[in-house]
Design an enzyme around this catalytic site. Structure first.
Site, PDB file in Angstrom:
ATOM      1  N   PHE A 164      -0.222  10.645  -6.727  1.00 41.31           N
ATOM      2  CA  PHE A 164      -0.465   9.044  -6.418  1.00 41.31           C
ATOM      3  C   PHE A 164      -0.942   8.247  -7.484  1.00 41.31           C
ATOM      4  CE2 PHE A 164      -0.356  10.966  -2.053  1.00 41.31           C
ATOM      5  CZ  PHE A 164       0.757  11.186  -1.863  1.00 41.31           C
ATOM      6  N   TRP A 182       2.412   1.755  -3.323  1.00 43.22           N
ATOM      7  CA  TRP A 182       1.192   2.251  -4.243  1.00 43.22           C
ATOM      8  C   TRP A 182       1.223   3.779  -4.358  1.00 43.22           C
ATOM      9  CZ3 TRP A 182      -3.173   5.106  -3.092  1.00 43.22           C
ATOM     10  CH2 TRP A 182      -3.826   5.410  -4.048  1.00 43.22           C
ATOM     11  N   HIS A 183       1.634   4.569  -3.258  1.00 44.67           N
ATOM     12  CA  HIS A 183       1.589   5.629  -3.114  1.00 44.67           C
ATOM     13  C   HIS A 183       2.653   6.470  -4.041  1.00 44.67           C
ATOM     14  CE1 HIS A 183      -1.257   5.245   0.280  1.00 44.67           C
ATOM     15  NE2 HIS A 183      -1.576   6.539   0.066  1.00 44.67           N
ATOM     16  N   GLY A 184       3.741   5.767  -4.175  1.00 45.70           N
ATOM     17  CA  GLY A 184       4.702   6.471  -5.262  1.00 45.70           C
ATOM     18  C   GLY A 184       6.049   5.592  -5.285  1.00 45.70           C
ATOM     19  N   GLY A 242       0.843  -1.276   0.024  1.00 44.51           N
ATOM     20  CA  GLY A 242      -0.137   0.076   0.013  1.00 44.51           C
ATOM     21  C   GLY A 242       0.705   1.291   0.024  1.00 44.51           C
TER      22      GLY A 242
END
Lengths: 382, 499
Positions: free
Chosen positions: B499, B328-330, B325
């Protein structure tokens, strides 16, 4: 309920926006309001009209349609009150300089000014060595080039922004409560120092400050991009049939001493050689009593080692317009051509070395700071 | 195009609404859907039109996968398994290519000493959100939870502009059926008023609150990144300012998305439910980015086994989910590190809950619960440090600055004066903090109007709930709108767009 909601919402928004505009246009914190009311204890002093040259100057060039504009760095911004030109062929003039501007930014500004000002006839451009030296952080230069003027965006920020509301509040508060002159950009585009400015402290800080600056130009090489930008300025003026005056503005002995101590006279010569090949230069940097004014708290010609005062700027302008009331030293203005550069440099070198013999205290401080700087560089390298 | 721009508020939105309402008036509902798809494509393509091709191709491919998966018993299970696997691989492949190629190449270069040039691939906005929505759709279609769908409705489900580029990650089961509903004119005017009101609240949170905090956060982090050191006060100001910036940025965006969808008669799920009022990290993740938590739970945590195989396995699963997770943000190591920190905190929180001690009455008193809220906020705020820093080294420096002894108020303070007045920053952050803990959230304020579909009225109980949009409420909203408009002259994108 819902149609009533829409009606109430729209009316309330319009009313609140109306109140906002009435308030900000009357207080006029940035001095750009078309109403232009000035009232003591309300908006006579404008503390918010500072550090916003990039925003207000294109706007004011469009508004005032000057025949002459001054371009350059903070030296021009602090030095030239263009009202001195009134009555001459250059009037009306406007000081459109931007502090800390690169030559590239001046190109982009000039393009904007040409598009905004149909009356423009003359461009007076300041020549200062350091914007022509390659900076360590070239991203700063690139960023400046990217800052193209957007009229709509600027107008929105000046007239319809939260900043305008906050600045109006600050302006009203300052005039109501303090009611004292402040640092501000005056209507002609020049920077105003309120009474009480102490030049001496800034001269005292020069010896330490200059070595910090040295880190930003470690190679001391001329920047080809800056010359390319100067060529663009010449081209723009030719293309738009504008008179271009290149001004080599005064350099205080403090800075000439720095140039001498880092062995940069050759660099200075190369710079002037290349510039005088492009156009005629009017030089005010010859050594004389004004340029080498002794340091004191309240100086006539210098705000600090780099920025000359409005008085110096007034005399320069009087000389340029050929006024008889100009009272400067004999060599105050010299028309510098390619042939005269070597002599000009030699004069300055000799004069500053002579000057240094009488400034023992400054020289000791300067050398001490240089030693510290060299030591910190060496420890950094290790 | 940003929600917080003149272009969106004064041109795009009115044009889309008016045309949509006209089509509704003439009962051209299908045309209404098509119009919204077209408008959403315009909205998406405004930044980089070339990415429209990607969006279009991706919708087409997923619609084909979806049609195969929804065709009942026509295809063998093994074939359907292959299709869903291909569909997931396709979507993750697109995400990986655009988002992680540079990251991968840079790490290979660093680790193995190669000198491959970075391809510098531009990330299409919102691709992370769209990818998850489509994966959820395909998986559910494979599980038989999607009986049938039209390509038109599916296209709008993916592209609907209020959620297209920064969520919420809506679930097909809660959105697609709404596209088939036909509104009557009375509902429509109420939807418009409620939607606009929520939008105004969100706009205010974003441009007035979050963007003001951003000034303080950016100044502090910017100085640190440029090599200066921060003293204790300025470091805490920067860290707290970023914590509130992110909170109000995301909260504002979520409100605007909910409000915009409501104007078109669509009810979105809540994505943000006062997370800083949480008494623990588990609760925090039930309130922060709710739609992402739901996706990770349903499509990653449960398939990994969830809590079905004992505590250790559960904790491992939690950690895997949070690290992924985070990633996933960067595409930067700071994000998985941030995810791992939260994974660790979640494990501790779960372990604490399993202790009998935690069930004793002493831990349920109001005082203790409040202290838990404060502790959770502090923990989350510290965990944002790697999230905001460009590098792990930068995060470590900021963390050190927070605990530096403030003997030397250093040159950093002098530098900061160029950007802001520290005293004003402290007052501002105190006001924002008070508002965060004292005031109700937007959904509580509008609870009578069912603003979101995944929180019941009981969950949104508040003494501040408005009974109707009377003139007082309308004036307050108008005031907030005008203030927001005045802040629009500083254009700033939403943090979650990246993101």
């Amino acid at each position: 309920m819902q149609p009533q909601f829409v009606r109430t919402f729209v009316s309330a928004s319009v009313l609140l926006l109306g109140l906002f505009f009435v308030f900000t246009l009357i207080i006029d914190p940035y001095g750009v309001s078309p109403i232009s009311i000035s009232h003591e204890r309300v908006n006579q002093f404008k503390p918010a009209r500072i550090d916003i040259d990039r925003l207000i100057k294109p706007f004011e060039v469009w508004r005032y349609q000057p025949k002459t504009i001054f371009l350059g760095s903070s030296r021009v911004q602090q030095g030239f009150d263009p009202s001195v030109m009134n009555g001459s062929r250059f009037a009306p003039a406007y000081n459109a300089s931007i502090p800390a501007s690169t030559v590239a930014l001046n190109v982009s500004n000039l393009k904007a000014y040409v598009a905004l000002d149909r009356q423009l006839k003359t461009v007076i451009f300041e020549l200062f060595l350091y914007p022509f030296i390659k900076a360590k952080n070239s991203a700063f230069v690139d960023r400046q080039q990217d800052q193209k003027f957007n009229f709509l965006e600027s107008a929105t920020m000046l007239f319809a922004s939260w900043d305008a509301l906050r600045a109006s509040g600050e302006t009203l508060f300052h005039n109501l409560v303090r009611n004292t002159p402040v640092y501000e950009i005056k209507p002609g585009g020049y920077f105003y120092y309120p009474p009480g400015h102490d030049a001496k402290s800034l001269f005292t800080g020069f010896a330490a400050g200059i070595w910090k600056l040295q880190d930003t130009r470690p190679d001391m090489q001329l920047d080809p991009d800056a010359f390319e930008s100067l060529r663009e300025i010449v081209d723009i003026c030719r293309k738009n049939n504008l008179e271009l005056i290149l001004l080599l503005t005064p350099n205080h002995a403090y800075d000439d001493f720095y140039v001498d101590s880092v062995g940069a006279w050759g660099l200075m010569k190369e710079w002037l050689d290349r510039i005088t090949n492009v156009a005629t230069v009017y030089s005010f940097s010859q050594p004389n009593a004004w340029v080498n004014e002794p340091v004191s708290s309240h100086m006539t010609y210098w705000n600090d080692p780099y920025h000359f005062t409005l008085e110096m700027g007034r005399q320069i302008q009087l000389k340029l317009i050929g006024s008889r009331s100009e009272v400067g030293p004999d060599n105050f203005m010299v028309r510098l051509t390619a042939n005269g550069v070597a002599e000009h440099i030699e004069q300055r070198r000799q004069a500053v070395r002579q000057w240094a013999q009488t400034e023992k205290e400054f020289i000791a401080r300067f050398d001490e700071e240089r030693r510290k700087w060299m030591a910190s560089k060496e420890s950094g390298n290790k | 195009m940003l929600f917080n721009s003149y272009l969106f508020i004064f041109i795009f939105l009115p044009l889309v609404l008016i045309t949509y309402f006209q089509l509704e008036n003439y009962r051209k509902y299908h045309w209404g859907i098509c119009w919204l798809i077209f408008a959403s494509f315009v909205y998406y393509g405004w930044w980089k039109p070339q990415f429209l091709l990607l969006l279009f191709g991706s919708i087409l491919a997923n619609a084909i996968f979806g049609k195969i998966l929804c065709s009942g018993g026509r295809y063998a299970k093994s074939y359907r398994s292959a299709v869903v696997a291909t569909g997931i691989a396709f979507n993750l492949g697109v995400l990986a290519f655009f988002k992680y190629t540079d990251f991968f190449v840079a790490n290979v270069d660093d680790l193995l000493g190669f000198d491959f040039a970075l391809p510098n691939i531009l990330l299409p906005i919102g691709v992370s959100f769209i990818t998850f929505q489509k994966i959820a759709f395909l998986v559910d279609a494979y599980r038989g939870q999607v009986k049938q769908f039209s390509v038109r409705n599916f296209s709008l489900f993916v592209t609907f502009f209020p959620q297209l580029i920064a969520g919420p990650i809506v679930h097909h089961a809660e959105i697609i059926p709404q596209f088939s509903k036909k509104r009557d004119p009375t509902t429509r005017s109420e939807d418009l008023a409620i939607g606009w009101s929520i939008f105004c609240l969100g706009l205010f949170k974003k441009v007035v609150v979050a963007d003001t905090c951003a000034g303080y956060a950016d100044a502090g982090y910017g100085l640190l990144h440029s090599g200066s050191s921060l003293d204790l006060a300025t470091a805490w100001t920067a860290v707290l300012a970023y914590s509130f910036q992110l909170y109000y940025d995301f909260s504002g965006y979520s409100d605007m998305a909910v409000g915009l969808a409501r104007m078109f008669g669509i009810q979105f799920p809540a994505n943000f439910n006062s997370p800083y009022k949480s008494t623990g990290i588990i609760e925090f993740w039930r309130r922060w980015h709710i739609s992402l938590s739901r996706f990770l739970r349903d499509y990653l945590y449960f398939p990994l086994g969830g809590n079905r195989y004992g505590s250790i396995r559960r904790y491992i699963n939690v950690m895997i989910v949070m690290v992924l997770g985070g990633l996933w943000h960067g595409a930067n190591w700071v994000f998985p590190v941030w995810g791992a920190i939260h994974g660790f905190l979640l494990i501790i929180n779960h372990a604490w809950r399993n202790l009998r001690l935690s069930q004793t009455s002493i831990f349920n008193t109001r005082m203790v619960r409040r202290s838990f809220v404060g502790f959770t906020f502090l923990t989350v705020t510290l965990a944002w440090i790697p999230f905001r820093s460009n590098t792990l080294h930068g995060a470590w420096q900021m963390l050190n600055s927070l605990f530096a002894i403030p003997l030397d108020l250093s040159s950093a303070r002098a530098l900061l004066i160029q950007f802001y007045d520290l005293r004003f920053a402290v007052v501002w952050l105190a006001v924002v903090a008070a508002a965060t803990w004292v005031l109700p959230n937007s959904y509580q304020i509008f609870r009578r109007f069912n603003p979101v579909d995944n929180l019941s009225r009981e969950q949104l109980t508040s003494a501040w709930a408005i009974k109707k949009l009377d003139w007082k409420v309308t004036w307050i909203l108008a005031g907030m709108f005008v203030l927001s408009l005045l802040h629009l002259s500083h254009v700033s994108p939403f943090l979650y767009f990246q993101f």
